[in-house]
Write a protein that holds these residues in place. Structure first.
Motif, PDB file in Angstrom:
ATOM      1  N   LEU B  63       0.839  -1.126   0.022  1.00 27.93           N
ATOM      2  CA  LEU B  63       0.195   0.030  -0.013  1.00 27.93           C
ATOM      3  C   LEU B  63       0.911   1.165   0.034  1.00 27.93           C
ATOM      4  O   LEU B  63       0.581   2.187   0.400  1.00 27.93           O
ATOM      5  N   GLN B  68       6.997   7.073  -2.215  1.00 28.56           N
ATOM      6  CA  GLN B  68       6.706   7.728  -1.054  1.00 28.56           C
ATOM      7  C   GLN B  68       7.954   7.346  -0.053  1.00 28.56           C
ATOM      8  O   GLN B  68       8.026   8.144   0.925  1.00 28.56           O
TER       9      GLN B  68
ATOM     10  N   LEU C  30      -3.057  11.854  -2.312  1.00 28.10           N
ATOM     11  CA  LEU C  30      -2.602  10.711  -1.374  1.00 28.10           C
ATOM     12  C   LEU C  30      -2.263  10.968  -0.036  1.00 28.10           C
ATOM     13  O   LEU C  30      -1.645  12.043   0.104  1.00 28.10           O
ATOM     14  N   ALA C  31      -3.368  10.373   0.967  1.00 29.05           N
ATOM     15  CA  ALA C  31      -2.766  10.902   2.309  1.00 29.05           C
ATOM     16  C   ALA C  31      -1.982   9.874   2.934  1.00 29.05           C
ATOM     17  O   ALA C  31      -1.123   9.483   2.451  1.00 29.05           O
ATOM     18  N   GLY C  32      -2.648   8.991   3.814  1.00 33.41           N
ATOM     19  CA  GLY C  32      -2.229   7.663   4.235  1.00 33.41           C
ATOM     20  C   GLY C  32      -2.173   6.507   3.268  1.00 33.41           C
ATOM     21  O   GLY C  32      -1.216   5.575   3.179  1.00 33.41           O
ATOM     22  N   GLY C  33      -3.186   6.420   2.212  1.00 28.21           N
ATOM     23  CA  GLY C  33      -3.191   5.472   1.266  1.00 28.21           C
ATOM     24  C   GLY C  33      -3.853   4.386   1.630  1.00 28.21           C
ATOM     25  O   GLY C  33      -3.603   3.399   0.847  1.00 28.21           O
ATOM     26  N   ASP C  52       0.834  13.573  -3.287  1.00 25.75           N
ATOM     27  CA  ASP C  52       1.246  13.110  -1.849  1.00 25.75           C
ATOM     28  C   ASP C  52       1.007  14.289  -0.867  1.00 25.75           C
ATOM     29  O   ASP C  52       2.174  15.324  -0.941  1.00 25.75           O
ATOM     30  N   ARG C 108       0.246   4.417   9.075  1.00 24.16           N
ATOM     31  CA  ARG C 108       0.242   5.148   7.954  1.00 24.16           C
ATOM     32  C   ARG C 108      -1.151   6.094   7.686  1.00 24.16           C
ATOM     33  O   ARG C 108      -0.984   7.127   7.090  1.00 24.16           O
TER      34      ARG C 108
END
Lengths: 783, 171, 289
Positions: B63, B68, C30-33, C52, C108
């Motif tokens: 995920l 990232q 996209l935050a924590g995803g 992100d 996350r």
């Protein structure tokens, strides 16, 4: 004699590599020039394929080819995958082709394959393949499928009923006519999956110099797979090598041969490049085989004392769209019903029905959990109606140990009369009840109720035919290095096959367990093999290991005696050395003997000496080995939410002589977890049009660490008299009676409300609905 | 579409790669770096087999995109065994039959590494709750729970384990 | 299950992020995803651009301002779970967080991401509903403040404009000594709830309720405040019968049905769990029902 390995809690040889990230699963293997595959699958449960346009996909960057059925080699193009388990009862033995031709019969059936530089690119291109479908009516439920006028699962078949067979003995009509009581139950067990954590996986590579095709597959049965692939490619068997490297769980669905195992090698041959396909989890939900999904209409006839006079009924089995393993599973279910009980008369009509769902083939338990659920639910009903203790009803009906060997009156799926070889069922139940504190339970239950907690207890008994043939092989060979090479057609998906067989060989040959070099699941290492299913490897491969080890032991002793100039009786084998027990105790290491056994070029071997220190044994069991057990589940039910917690779980298990208790306990515990999943959580749902609804791990619920208690396990060993090790299978027993025991426990916990259940999984919602229908909440809120 | 320069330190070693933005961290580890101990069991964030430590915290590597993790420190199962000897936790798994097929095992080990770092004396209930983010189909969890409690005790200075070599188990 | 290709952007500042969101086509945050990436892996979501917010420091931090707890939208759920400020000022949030997914996903997952995703069974939107949270939304047009009741618009639908992001969440701090209760029923630990209830009670002399909040979630298309229950409790002495009667109003919430549970079961659970949440809240406020 060397160290005692048999029966010891030997730590597993498999573990160090797996614990440090050095396992070798199929997706861990890399070859130069490797390409990646993605399948285009039917989104419809039933449709005609009018046209496939792969032009846009083929033109995409990194795409090497897009293949449909017509692009496959002969005879794979049209030849259905051979069914290895024929049965005359099957009217139309339908299996699928590698890629669908004109008709697709379940969601997920493969239609085309895209080969690209990466899985990412292959998925991009697969989405660009345009398939023109003519959607047909689908059968989503076998109960609908048998009705007149129901849609047909295959457009060219006149009926969805693919097999219908009665199994019977005794005068069942007379039993029911003369019975003091007759009780009926209608039962259903869900469809679920094996859900190994590693999905299926295939890697194929063709060596044009030697013209050999090597296929790595996450399979339970590489030898069977190689044979099937040879047929589909019309290739010499010896030109194909199939290897099952580390495999991340099997549980049955990886025992069959799948279309992808044919298509990937075919593409590797066609492109001259190695090709890999790693199934993703969504594909696994759609296209890996599943199980359970049976409907039982059952009746039991008993006398006034609760003694069984007869059992009869009808079972509907949903086979899905094809029958890759024939009718094995419904057949096993049908013959498992009598279990550990004296059932004087029995009649079961089994109807196997095609639907537009992915095929069902054995999943851990293979039809037995359903059968045991049926029998145990009937016995719980008898106990309730006759106000008898549930354990007592079972006690009154057990086959007694002095009745062994016991002929049930049916034929098992191996074609042999179903004769229990050994077992002590009363002792097993007594042991389980003692360990579970059954006697004191009513008091515990009363105290809990005073605290507002509803707890209950349930029992499940079973007998399981394990260790099925035809055979398994083990080669033992002493190497000049002093190591002992072992090869077997048995496979390992977590059962500890390497450890178990090493224990047996080390003990026979007299070497250190760490000096064994074992090749597992590789058709290149041993000529014949079968693989893992039916809890068969400890019996088949275990006995072969014993026999091959014994033979090599004799060879070593003979050669050592000659070399050391002593009598054979005066040789001991230990730690890889042959040591004379006489004189100044001279010794010779195995490695030196192995060199001697190879002889001198041009010189004849002494009379009576075989070439090399080597033996291959193929043990063939005379019949199935019948293991048995009693499970006792204790649960707490939150009657307001329907939530169920399994508090305690006890197992008394007879798998004959135990080779490694550490491993057998692990098999039992893991099997129980699967059974808890079946009883409470796992449910592969489809809508009326056979569209699968639960295709993620958020929708199809596997048991978590908070759902499975640590079981109390007792081994009740009755030695199997029919094989040299005295063993029986152990892989599936944990799963088989769990749903029966757990549902019984829930019913017991809710006994103040008098509600009854006949289905699994039993969801909290269904519990609440039953309680509501019983007026439980009116009473509670009024109180 | 979007390639991106990315630098990630994995098990103490820095790796610079230009990768597609969509490449997951799991695939980066497995296929770019060849660290195949991190497994993919579902690719939708439920099974936990792909769990790694990102800057010391457990994360599903299916995920996360590799981009990232640019500038981050990642620990995988390959980073747990130092000097060829199993870690205390790995040894406890072996001693307590905490694994069967071994596919979920790397994720289990990483999850428990974080738990035991943060909680030296976890109860059985805490261990089980910590494990809910990791599915195992083989063991029924009993051996894993036992291994975790055993390792916690050993790490607190209880009975030291007999180290096994990380190699061995003739194949 | 590999995502479709996209371009990745990692802005460092709020303004930069807002500009990217305003100018890029087919863009998603996209935050924590932890919810978005699974949907991308399934290719249920295909985007051209991903922004992100993980490197935008302006979106982090916890502070008490004017009797409100202000939480940056990119605060990780795990940070909030272990935050002493959250535990002291908004214990209902702290308790709810323990039910959110698993440690790995909370490490996350962010609070802003959960609110923007707006799953009807999610815990954090329910907590915001119970607190009457105010959300600060940012875009190139500047900041605007939206009460949660106006933010939550329906099934996975919010008042966020396509180019807008949540910057911060403000939760009013209830009087010291108030009680909270949070109960949910999920099939397994960490699963999305089939139903749940979040309750706050401020109880004064004579056990008289001065303020009550009850939100149920997982039942309807979005978290729902059970106004009738709050009205029934407020201004009256609390006790088990009052709680039972008030919670009965949860049965009237219009439920959804899906493969996980039918509507009748969901509202049955809403009622049962409302009783439990209110009972806990009363107990923590010093009243044993």
């Amino acid at each position: 004699m060397g160290a005692k390995h048999f029966g010891a809690r030997v730590k597993r040889l498999e573990d160090p590599a797996l614990l440090s990230g050095r396992g070798r699963f199929v997706d861990d293997l890399k070859l130069p020039g490797l390409l990646h595959a993605c399948f285009v699958r039917s989104p419809h449960a039933h449709a005609m394929v009018r046209d496939i346009d792969s032009g846009a996909a083929t033109a995409m960057p990194g795409v090497h080819t897009v293949l449909t059925a017509n692009d496959l080699p002969e005879p794979m193009r049209r030849m259905p995958i051979p069914m290895l388990t024929p049965n005359p009862a099957i009217a139309t033995p339908r299996t699928q082709t590698a890629l669908a031709g004109d008709e697709v019969c379940y969601v997920g059936q493969p239609i085309a394959v895209v080969i690209a530089d990466s899985r990412y690119l292959a998925e991009d291109a697969a989405a660009a393949v345009v398939v023109d479908y003519d959607v047909l009516a689908a059968v989503g439920d076998c109960r609908v499928g048998i009705r007149d006028g129901a849609p047909r699962a295959h457009s060219d078949l006149a009926s969805n009923v693919i097999a219908r067979f009665p199994l019977a003995y005794g005068d069942v009509d007379a039993a029911f006519t003369n019975a003091a009581h007759v009780f009926e139950e209608v039962l259903w067990q869900h469809r679920g999956g094996g859900m190994a954590l590693e999905t299926r996986a295939v890697l194929a590579s063709h060596d044009p110099v030697a013209d050999t095709l090597t296929v790595w597959s996450g399979t339970q049965t590489p030898h069977l797979g190689r044979g099937t692939l040879a047929d589909l490619l019309d290739r010499n068997l010896e030109s194909i090598r199939m290897i099952a490297p580390d495999v991340g769980g099997g549980f049955g669905p990886k025992a069959i041969f799948y279309p992808e195992e044919a298509v990937i090698p075919a593409t590797a041959l066609k492109l001259g490049r190695p090709v890999k396909w790693i199934e993703d989890r969504r594909e696994h939900f759609l296209s890996a085989t599943q199980e359970r999904d049976q409907y039982w209409d059952m009746a039991i006839a008993v006398d006034a004392g609760g003694k069984i006079l007869g059992v009869r009924g009808r079972m509907l089995h949903d086979s899905g769209a094809f029958v890759p393993w024939g009718v094995i599973m419904p057949y096993i279910a049908a013959v498992t019903v009598p279990g550990p009980y004296v059932v004087p008369a029995y009649h079961l009509e089994t109807v196997v029905v095609l639907t537009n769902k992915v095929p069902t083939t054995p999943v851990r338990g293979a039809g037995r959990p359903q059968a045991v659920f049926a029998m145990e639910r009937l016995l719980d009903r008898v106990a309730r109606e006759l106000s008898l203790d549930r354990a007592e009803v079972r006690r009154r009906n057990f086959i007694q140990p002095e009745q062994m060997p016991y002929a049930v009156g049916l034929l098992f799926r191996d074609g042999k009369p179903l004769i229990y070889d050994s077992g002590d069922y009363p002792k097993g139940q007594d042991e389980a009840l003692r360990l579970a504190g059954y006697e004191g339970f009513r008091e515990r239950q009363r105290v809990a109720l005073e605290q507002g907690r509803l707890i209950g207890i349930g029992i499940g008994n079973y007998v399981e035919g394990t260790g099925l043939g035809p055979f398994e092989g083990v080669t033992v060979r002493v190497l000049p290095s002093g190591k002992v090479a072992v090869a077997t057609g048995a496979t390992n998906q977590g059962q500890g096959t390497r450890t178990t067989l090493s224990q047996i060989v080390a003990e026979q040959v007299g070497c250190r367990i760490e000096d064994i070099v074992m090749t597992i699941g590789d058709t290149g290492a041993i000529a014949q093999g079968v693989g893992a299913f039916a809890s068969r490897q400890a019996v088949n491969a275990g006995c072969s290991a014993q026999l091959a080890g014994e033979a090599v032991r004799k060879q070593i002793i003979a050669l050592a005696a000659r070399t050391l100039g002593v009598n054979e009786d005066d040789i001991d084998l230990e730690d890889g050395k042959a040591v004379a027990t006489t004189g100044n105790k001279p010794m010779v290491p195995f490695g030196e003997l192995a060199r001697l056994a190879q002889g001198i070029p041009g010189v004849s071997l002494p009379a009576g000496q075989a070439a090399g220190l080597e033996h291959t044994a193929y043990y063939t069991p005379p019949q199935a080995a019948y293991c048995s057990g009693t499970h006792v589940a204790e649960v707490e039910v939150d009657h307001m939410t329907g939530g169920v917690k399994v508090l305690n779980y006890t197992v008394a298990h007879d798998s004959g002589r135990v080779i490694n208790p550490l491993i057998v306990d692990g098999q039992v515990q893991g099997g129980v977890a699967h059974g808890i999943g079946n009883a409470l959580l796992e449910w592969m749902q489809y809508d009326d049009n056979a569209q699968p609804l639960t295709t993620t791990f958020a929708d199809y619920l596997l048991p978590m660490a908070t759902d499975v208690p640590t079981c109390a396990i007792a081994h009740v060993e009755t030695v199997n008299p029919l094989n040299p090790l005295g063993v029986k299978g152990a892989g599936e027993g944990g799963t088989i009676p769990a749903p029966a025991a757990i549902i019984a426990a829930i019913e017991d916990a809710l006994s103040p409300f008098n509600v009854h259940f006949a289905e699994t999984p039993l969801t909290p919602e269904r519990i609440v609905a039953a309680l509501r229908a019983a007026g439980a909440y009116e009473r509670l809120f009024a109180a | 579409m979007g390639k991106q320069a990315t630098r990630i330190t994995v098990n103490g070693k820095s790796h610079a790669r230009v990768v597609e933005a969509r490449l997951t961290l799991a695939d980066f580890l497995r296929h770019e770096l060849g660290l195949t101990g991190t497994h993919l069991g579902c690719e939708h964030g439920v099974c936990g087999a792909c769990t790694v430590l990102v800057d010391g915290h457990t994360a599903r590597s299916c995920l996360m995109f590799a981009v990232q993790a640019n500038g981050s420190e990642v620990t995988t199962v390959e980073g747990l065994a130092a000097d060829g000897e199993l870690s205390v936790l790995q040894q406890a798994f072996m001693d307590n039959h905490g694994l069967q097929c071994g596919f979920c095992t790397p994720g289990m080990l990483i999850t428990l590494t974080e738990l035991l770092r943060d909680n030296a004396e976890p109860s059985e209930a805490e261990v089980r709750e910590a494990l809910t983010g990791n599915l195992c189909r083989c063991t029924g969890y009993a051996g894993i729970v036992k291994a975790a409690l055993d390792a916690a005790q050993r790490l607190r200075g209880g009975t030291p384990s007999q180290p096994s070599p990380a190699s061995g188990g003739g194949r | 299950m590999k995502p479709a290709p996209f371009d990745y952007h990692a802005p460092r500042h709020l303004k930069e992020a807002a500009e990217l969101l305003a100018t890029l086509p087919n863009v998603k945050i996209l935050a924590g995803g932890q919810s978005l990436v699974p949907m991308m892996n399934f290719r249920y979501v295909i985007v051209d651009h991903l922004v992100d917010l993980g490197h935008v420091d302006d979106l982090r931090g916890i502070a008490v301002i004017d009797g409100r707890l202000r939480i940056g939208a990119m605060m990780r759920q795990r940070d909030l779970e272990t935050s002493p400020e959250v535990a002291r000022h908004c214990p209902l949030l702290a308790e709810a967080l323990r039910h959110v997914g698993h440690r790995q996903t909370r490490n996350r997952g962010t609070i802003g991401g959960s609110l923007a995703h707006a799953d009807p069974a999610a815990e954090l939107p329910a907590v915001c509903a119970a607190y009457d949270a105010v959300l600060h939304l940012a875009s190139i047009r500047g900041l605007r403040s939206v009460p949660f009741r106006e933010f939550s618009l329906g099934f996975m639908t919010t008042a966020l404009a396509p180019d807008e992001m949540i910057a911060a969440i403000e939760l009013p701090i209830w009087r010291s000594g108030h009680g909270h209760g949070f109960h949910e029923f999920a099939r397994r630990h960490g699963d999305f709830a089939l139903a749940g209830a979040a309750a706050l009670l401020d109880i004064g002399a004579g056990n008289v309720v001065r303020g009550a909040a009850l939100a149920v979630f997982g039942v309807a298309e979005q978290p729902v405040r059970v106004d009738a229950a709050e009205a029934a409790l407020t201004g009256k002495a609390i006790g088990s019968t009052a709680i039972q009667n008030a919670a009965a109003a949860a049965w009237l919430v219009e439920p959804i049905s899906d493969i996980h549970a039918g509507g009748d079961y969901r509202r049955h659970l809403a009622q049962v769990l409302s009783v439990r949440a209110l009972t806990d809240a009363a107990r923590r406020a010093g009243v044993d029902g």
